[in-house]
Design an enzyme around this catalytic site. Structure first.
Site, PDB file in Angstrom:
ATOM      1  N   ASP A   9     -20.077  14.645 -15.876  1.00  0.00           N
ATOM      2  CA  ASP A   9     -20.641  13.753 -16.896  1.00  0.00           C
ATOM      3  C   ASP A   9     -20.356  12.319 -16.471  1.00  0.00           C
ATOM      4  O   ASP A   9     -19.543  12.066 -15.571  1.00  0.00           O
ATOM      5  CB  ASP A   9     -20.021  14.038 -18.269  1.00  0.00           C
ATOM      6  CG  ASP A   9     -20.650  13.205 -19.380  1.00  0.00           C
ATOM      7  OD1 ASP A   9     -21.850  12.874 -19.273  1.00  0.00           O
ATOM      8  OD2 ASP A   9     -19.947  12.874 -20.349  1.00  0.00           O
ATOM      9  N   SER A  10     -21.027  11.383 -17.151  1.00  0.00           N
ATOM     10  CA  SER A  10     -20.778   9.971 -16.870  1.00  0.00           C
ATOM     11  C   SER A  10     -19.357   9.575 -17.245  1.00  0.00           C
ATOM     12  O   SER A  10     -18.775   8.672 -16.644  1.00  0.00           O
ATOM     13  CB  SER A  10     -21.773   9.098 -17.638  1.00  0.00           C
ATOM     14  OG  SER A  10     -21.665   9.340 -19.034  1.00  0.00           O
ATOM     15  N   TYR A  41     -24.195   5.796 -19.192  1.00  0.00           N
ATOM     16  CA  TYR A  41     -25.515   5.942 -18.578  1.00  0.00           C
ATOM     17  C   TYR A  41     -26.646   5.526 -19.524  1.00  0.00           C
ATOM     18  O   TYR A  41     -27.689   5.057 -19.077  1.00  0.00           O
ATOM     19  CB  TYR A  41     -25.758   7.412 -18.189  1.00  0.00           C
ATOM     20  CG  TYR A  41     -25.100   7.863 -16.906  1.00  0.00           C
ATOM     21  CD1 TYR A  41     -24.444   6.973 -16.055  1.00  0.00           C
ATOM     22  CD2 TYR A  41     -25.139   9.208 -16.538  1.00  0.00           C
ATOM     23  CE1 TYR A  41     -23.858   7.405 -14.885  1.00  0.00           C
ATOM     24  CE2 TYR A  41     -24.563   9.651 -15.363  1.00  0.00           C
ATOM     25  CZ  TYR A  41     -23.915   8.749 -14.538  1.00  0.00           C
ATOM     26  OH  TYR A  41     -23.341   9.189 -13.375  1.00  0.00           O
ATOM     27  N   GLY A  42     -26.450   5.729 -20.813  1.00  0.00           N
ATOM     28  CA  GLY A  42     -27.550   5.617 -21.761  1.00  0.00           C
ATOM     29  C   GLY A  42     -28.172   4.248 -21.882  1.00  0.00           C
ATOM     30  O   GLY A  42     -29.267   4.098 -22.431  1.00  0.00           O
ATOM     31  N   CYS A  72     -24.269  16.652 -19.474  1.00  0.00           N
ATOM     32  CA  CYS A  72     -24.774  15.374 -19.959  1.00  0.00           C
ATOM     33  C   CYS A  72     -26.278  15.517 -20.151  1.00  0.00           C
ATOM     34  O   CYS A  72     -26.983  15.859 -19.198  1.00  0.00           O
ATOM     35  CB  CYS A  72     -24.454  14.274 -18.944  1.00  0.00           C
ATOM     36  SG  CYS A  72     -25.200  12.668 -19.273  1.00  0.00           S
ATOM     37  N   ASN A  73     -26.751  15.271 -21.363  1.00  0.00           N
ATOM     38  CA  ASN A  73     -28.176  15.420 -21.633  1.00  0.00           C
ATOM     39  C   ASN A  73     -29.004  14.410 -20.848  1.00  0.00           C
ATOM     40  O   ASN A  73     -30.074  14.736 -20.330  1.00  0.00           O
ATOM     41  CB  ASN A  73     -28.429  15.259 -23.130  1.00  0.00           C
ATOM     42  CG  ASN A  73     -27.864  16.404 -23.945  1.00  0.00           C
ATOM     43  OD1 ASN A  73     -28.477  17.446 -24.087  1.00  0.00           O
ATOM     44  ND2 ASN A  73     -26.666  16.216 -24.475  1.00  0.00           N
ATOM     45  N   CYS A 184     -25.938  14.235 -27.432  1.00  0.00           N
ATOM     46  CA  CYS A 184     -25.141  13.596 -26.378  1.00  0.00           C
ATOM     47  C   CYS A 184     -23.783  14.271 -26.400  1.00  0.00           C
ATOM     48  O   CYS A 184     -23.220  14.491 -27.484  1.00  0.00           O
ATOM     49  CB  CYS A 184     -25.001  12.094 -26.632  1.00  0.00           C
ATOM     50  SG  CYS A 184     -23.794  11.249 -25.572  1.00  0.00           S
ATOM     51  N   THR A 185     -23.250  14.586 -25.240  1.00  0.00           N
ATOM     52  CA  THR A 185     -22.005  15.365 -25.217  1.00  0.00           C
ATOM     53  C   THR A 185     -20.796  14.571 -25.710  1.00  0.00           C
ATOM     54  O   THR A 185     -19.760  15.165 -26.023  1.00  0.00           O
ATOM     55  CB  THR A 185     -21.726  15.913 -23.800  1.00  0.00           C
ATOM     56  OG1 THR A 185     -21.746  14.841 -22.851  1.00  0.00           O
ATOM     57  CG2 THR A 185     -22.769  16.956 -23.422  1.00  0.00           C
ATOM     58  N   HIS A 186     -20.909  13.250 -25.793  1.00  0.00           N
ATOM     59  CA  HIS A 186     -19.821  12.470 -26.389  1.00  0.00           C
ATOM     60  C   HIS A 186     -19.728  12.683 -27.901  1.00  0.00           C
ATOM     61  O   HIS A 186     -18.643  12.580 -28.481  1.00  0.00           O
ATOM     62  CB  HIS A 186     -20.025  10.976 -26.121  1.00  0.00           C
ATOM     63  CG  HIS A 186     -19.743  10.534 -24.726  1.00  0.00           C
ATOM     64  ND1 HIS A 186     -20.646  10.710 -23.701  1.00  0.00           N
ATOM     65  CD2 HIS A 186     -18.672   9.905 -24.183  1.00  0.00           C
ATOM     66  CE1 HIS A 186     -20.141  10.207 -22.578  1.00  0.00           C
ATOM     67  NE2 HIS A 186     -18.944   9.714 -22.848  1.00  0.00           N
TER      68      HIS A 186
END
Length: 260
Positions: A9-10, A41-42, A72-73, A184-186
């Site tokens: 992931d980022s 990243y977004g 990460c989507n 979003c995985t966050h």
């Protein structure tokens, strides 16, 4: 010796997916790689992010892993197709859990609300997903970029985050929604806080379960629900700074403590 399963992931968001895999497969060994030099990243351009993703995956391959989960989507929507064409091991991607959310609300007539990054929401892959499954035009989307930044700072202040959710949702009639999708995985770091803001009837889901189930199918893993998770993960980052590895470890501990 069994090769590790890598999660990428980022930043620390993908730990929410790794955490679910650790619960389901405690006998496996995992590697978690965060692109801490370039998070978030977004808010970046698609071409810039794509380049960072390929650099990081190349670094992961130096670790001799058996599979990579793009946890990460945004990264999935930008690069997973090209990554699969380049590498010959299983590469598992993610997408917002829009399809199960729509199916959950089909009989009730309630709407679906998707939280994601602006970059994910702007991608053709996401819009095609919604068009494919949302035959009643019941899906709405909101970008929550601040959550990624706060998560990366390990900022889980309940009062601050709850006020933020209330502000972002102020113009919506929440009684008309049946499900919130964390795209979003966050964002699952904040599920318990979000729960205090939403009406009780709204369900909260994310793509982690589907991703881990896909991983199981591809690798034929055997699920076991006992065992500790602490020593089963190797943490790496694009910055290589020890403090980043410590932050990832602390974030995983936070998930473990708040999921009990």
């Amino acid at each position: 010796m069994t090769k590790k399963i890598a999660f990428f992931d980022s930043g620390i968001g993908g730990l929410t997916v790794l955490h679910k895999a650790l619960q389901q497969f405690p006998e496996e060994q995992f590697l978690y790689y965060a692109d801490t030099l370039h998070v978030p990243y977004g808010t970046k351009s698609a071409d810039e992010v794509r380049g960072h993703i390929f650099d990081c995956v190349e670094a992961i391959f130096q670790e001799d892993v058996q599979a990579i989960v793009i946890a990460c989507n945004t990264a999935t929507s930008l690069a997973v197709k090209d990554l699969r064409a380049k590498y010959d091991i299983p590469i598992i991607g993610m997408e917002p859990a829009v399809k199960p959310a729509v199916e959950m609300n089909r009989d009730s007539g309630k709407r679906v609300l998707v939280f994601a990054t602006a970059l994910t929401l702007s991608q053709t892959k996401y819009n095609e997903l919604v068009s494919r499954v949302d035959d009643h035009h019941s899906v709405d989307s909101i970008a929550l970029p601040e959550l990624v930044e706060w998560c990366e700072q390990l900022d889980f202040d309940p009062s601050k985050i709850a006020d933020y959710f209330r502000f972002k949702l102020a113009d919506l009639d929440l009684q008309g929604y049946g499900t919130v999708v964390l795209g979003c995985t966050h964002y699952p770091f904040y599920t318990s806080i979000l729960r205090t803001v939403l009406p009780d009837h709204i369900q909260i889901i994310d793509g982690s379960t589907g991703t881990v189930n896909h991983l199981k199918q591809r690798l034929e893993l055997v699920g076991q629900h006992e065992g500790r998770t602490g020593e089963k993960v190797t943490f790496l980052s694009s910055s290589g700074r020890p403090e980043e590895q410590e932050k990832m470890y602390r974030a995983l501990q936070y998930l473990e403590m708040n999921s009990k």
